[in-house]
Design an enzyme around this catalytic site. Structure first.
Site, short mmCIF file in Angstrom:
data_model
loop_
_atom_site.label_atom_id
_atom_site.label_comp_id
_atom_site.label_asym_id
_atom_site.label_seq_id
_atom_site.Cartn_x
_atom_site.Cartn_y
_atom_site.Cartn_z
N CYS A 12 0.94 -1.00 0.00
CA CYS A 12 0.03 -0.01 -0.01
C CYS A 12 0.82 1.14 -0.13
O CYS A 12 2.11 1.16 0.31
CB CYS A 12 -0.89 0.00 1.17
SG CYS A 12 0.20 0.00 2.98
N HIS A 80 3.61 1.26 10.69
CA HIS A 80 2.37 1.21 11.82
C HIS A 80 3.01 2.12 13.14
O HIS A 80 2.00 2.24 13.94
CB HIS A 80 1.96 0.12 12.09
CG HIS A 80 2.53 -0.98 11.94
ND1 HIS A 80 2.53 -2.32 11.10
CD2 HIS A 80 3.73 -1.36 12.77
CE1 HIS A 80 3.31 -3.06 11.47
NE2 HIS A 80 4.00 -2.71 12.28
N GLU A 132 0.46 -1.66 15.70
CA GLU A 132 -0.20 -0.10 15.60
C GLU A 132 -1.10 0.22 16.75
O GLU A 132 -0.98 1.38 16.85
CB GLU A 132 -0.88 -0.43 13.97
CG GLU A 132 -1.67 0.94 13.72
CD GLU A 132 -2.77 1.08 12.63
OE1 GLU A 132 -2.52 0.07 11.75
OE2 GLU A 132 -3.88 1.58 12.76
N THR A 170 -6.21 1.19 11.47
CA THR A 170 -6.53 1.44 10.13
C THR A 170 -6.94 0.28 9.32
O THR A 170 -7.60 0.46 8.38
CB THR A 170 -5.14 1.83 9.53
OG1 THR A 170 -4.11 0.94 9.66
CG2 THR A 170 -4.53 3.38 9.96
N CYS A 198 -8.10 2.88 6.95
CA CYS A 198 -7.91 3.18 5.66
C CYS A 198 -8.16 2.30 4.58
O CYS A 198 -8.59 1.01 4.78
CB CYS A 198 -6.34 2.75 5.70
SG CYS A 198 -5.48 2.66 4.33
N SER A 226 1.43 -13.61 7.10
CA SER A 226 0.74 -12.19 7.11
C SER A 226 -0.74 -12.43 7.18
O SER A 226 -1.25 -13.20 6.40
CB SER A 226 1.49 -11.58 5.75
OG SER A 226 0.21 -10.94 5.12
N ASN A 228 -3.09 -10.33 6.72
CA ASN A 228 -3.77 -9.70 5.60
C ASN A 228 -3.73 -10.72 4.35
O ASN A 228 -4.54 -10.80 3.36
CB ASN A 228 -3.41 -8.33 5.13
CG ASN A 228 -2.35 -8.22 4.37
OD1 ASN A 228 -2.21 -8.37 3.22
ND2 ASN A 228 -1.30 -7.94 4.89
N SER A 270 2.50 -7.04 1.88
CA SER A 270 3.87 -7.04 2.28
C SER A 270 4.54 -7.91 1.10
O SER A 270 5.81 -8.16 1.49
CB SER A 270 4.07 -7.74 3.57
OG SER A 270 3.42 -8.75 3.78
FE1 F3S Z 1 -0.94 1.31 4.40
FE2 F3S Z 1 -1.20 3.40 5.84
FE3 F3S Z 1 -3.24 2.29 4.88
S1 F3S Z 1 0.34 1.71 5.89
S2 F3S Z 1 -2.98 0.04 4.99
S3 F3S Z 1 -1.70 3.20 3.67
S4 F3S Z 1 -2.78 3.35 6.85
#
Ligand code: F3S
Length: 287
Positions: A12, A80, A132, A170, A198, A226, A228, A270
Site C-alpha cells: 500500500c 504502523h 499499530e 487502520t 484506511c 501475514s 492480510n 507485504s
Molecule cells: Fe497502508 Fe497506511 Fe493504509 S500503511 S494500509 S496506507 S494506513
C-alpha cells in the site's frame, strides 16, 4: 493464456513509502548504523536483503538495550508507528529518528493525543496486540480502552460526565467498526467518532474478489505469517476453487491438466513488486 493482475496488489502507499525510505538510507551509505524498529514489513526475504545492505531490524526490547548510545545510529520507524514513550526512549538513546509512520496512522496519533489532552477517554477499535494499536495507545494521555468486538462494548464502564473519542486501527473491518460504533452511540453518552480506517486493504480485497470471480485459476502471493495475505486467500478461494497461495514463484504448482484460459494474480500488503512481476512473467511466458 490471459493474466489479470490486481492493480492494488502488494504494497500500500504507506508501506511503499517506508520501504523506499529504508532503501534510500541504505543506498546513501552515510557510514551510519541503520536500524529499523522491528522488521520493516512482514516479508523475511525483503528483511534479509535489507540486512545484507546493512539495515538491521531490531526485534525486541533486549536487542534495543544492547545497542550502545551512539549519535551515529539511525532508527527508521516503520509504517504502523510507535508510542510516544518508545519515541522518547529512542531520542534519549541518541538515535537519529527517521519517521516512516504512515501519515494515516500519524493522524490517529495526533487525534488521540489532542482529544485525550482535552480529558476525553479514548476508545480504540482494533487488536490490542497489534503494534499499530500499541503505538496508538501510547499517544493517549488518559488511559485508553481497546475493544475489537460488539460484545466488548458491554465491558466498558461508561460514565455520564466523561466525553469519549472513538478511533479505529487502520486495517479494521469497516462493517464491524460501523456495528460497534452504532452500539456505542445508542447508549447516549458524549461520544465523538473519528473514522480512521484506511481504504487500501478494503480496495485490495474487493478488487481481488472481483478478479477471482471471473478467472479459472487465482494466485495469491503473500507471506504465510501475514494475516492480510491469508485473508486475501480466503476471499479469493470463496470465488475461485482453484486458488493457490504462494510465497514466491518457487511455490507455484499449477495443474496443467486443466484447461486454464484466464489467470488472476493478487498479493498481500507485504509482497514486493519484483515477486509479483516474476510470477506474472512466468505465467504469461510458460503457459
Ligand atoms: Fe497502508 Fe497506511 Fe493504509 S500503511 S494500509 S496506507 S494506513
Amino acid at each position: 493464456m490471459e493474466v489479470i493482475t490486481a492493480k492494488n496488489a502488494g504494497f500500500c502507499f504507506g508501506v511503499k513509502k517506508a520501504v523506499d525510505m529504508v532503501e534510500s538510507q541504505a543506498k546513501e551509505n552515510t557510514g551510519k548504523n541503520i536500524y529499523t524498529y522491528g522488521p520493516i514489513i512482514h516479508n523475511e526475504e525483503v528483511v534479509k536483503s535489507l540486512e545484507e545492505k546493512g539495515v538491521h531490524a531490531v526485534r525486541s526490547k533486549e536487542e534495543l538495550d544492547k545497542i550502545a548510545c551512539d549519535t551515529n545510529n539511525v532508527m527508521i520507524i516503520r509504517s504502523h508507528g510507535i508510542s510516544k514513550a518508545e519515541q522518547d526512549e529512542l531520542i534519549k538513546k541518541g538515535f537519529e529518528i527517521i519517521d516512516a509512520t504512515c501519515p494515516f496512522v500519524k493522524r490517529i496519533h495526533n487525534t488521540v493525543r489532542e482529544e485525550s489532552e482535552k480529558g476525553k477517554h479514548i476508545i480504540i477499535i482494533g487488536n490490542k496486540n497489534h503494534p499499530e494499536v500499541e503505538g496508538i495507545m501510547g499517544w493517549s494521555t488518559t488511559p485508553p480502552t481497546v475493544i475489537e468486538s460488539l460484545e466488548e462494548v458491554d465491558d466498558i464502564n461508561f460514565e455520564k460526565d466523561t466525553s469519549y473519542c472513538v478511533v479505529a486501527q487502520t486495517t479494521f473491518n469497516h462493517n464491524k467498526f460501523k456495528e460497534i460504533v452504532e452500539k456505542i452511540q445508542t447508549l447516549g453518552y458524549d461520544v465523538n467518532v473519528v473514522t480512521t480506517i484506511c481504504n487500501a486493504t478494503y480496495e485490495r480485497q474487493s478488487e481481488s474478489r472481483k478478479i477471482a470471480a471471473k478467472v479459472d485459476t487465482m494466485i495469491v502471493i503473500g507471506d504465510t505469517h501475514s494475516s492480510n495475505s491469508k485473508k486475501l486467500y480466503e476471499i479469493c478461494k470463496e470465488e475461485c476453487e482453484d486458488t493457490h497461495f504462494i510465497q514466491t514463484l518457487d511455490d507455484l504448482n499449477l495443474d496443467l491438466t486443466k484447461s486454464v484460459r484466464l489467470v488472476g494474480i493478487t498479493a498481500g500488503a507485504s509482497t514486493p513488486d519484483y515477486i509479483i512481476e516474476e510470477v506474472q512473467n512466468y505465467v504469461r511466458v510458460d503457459f
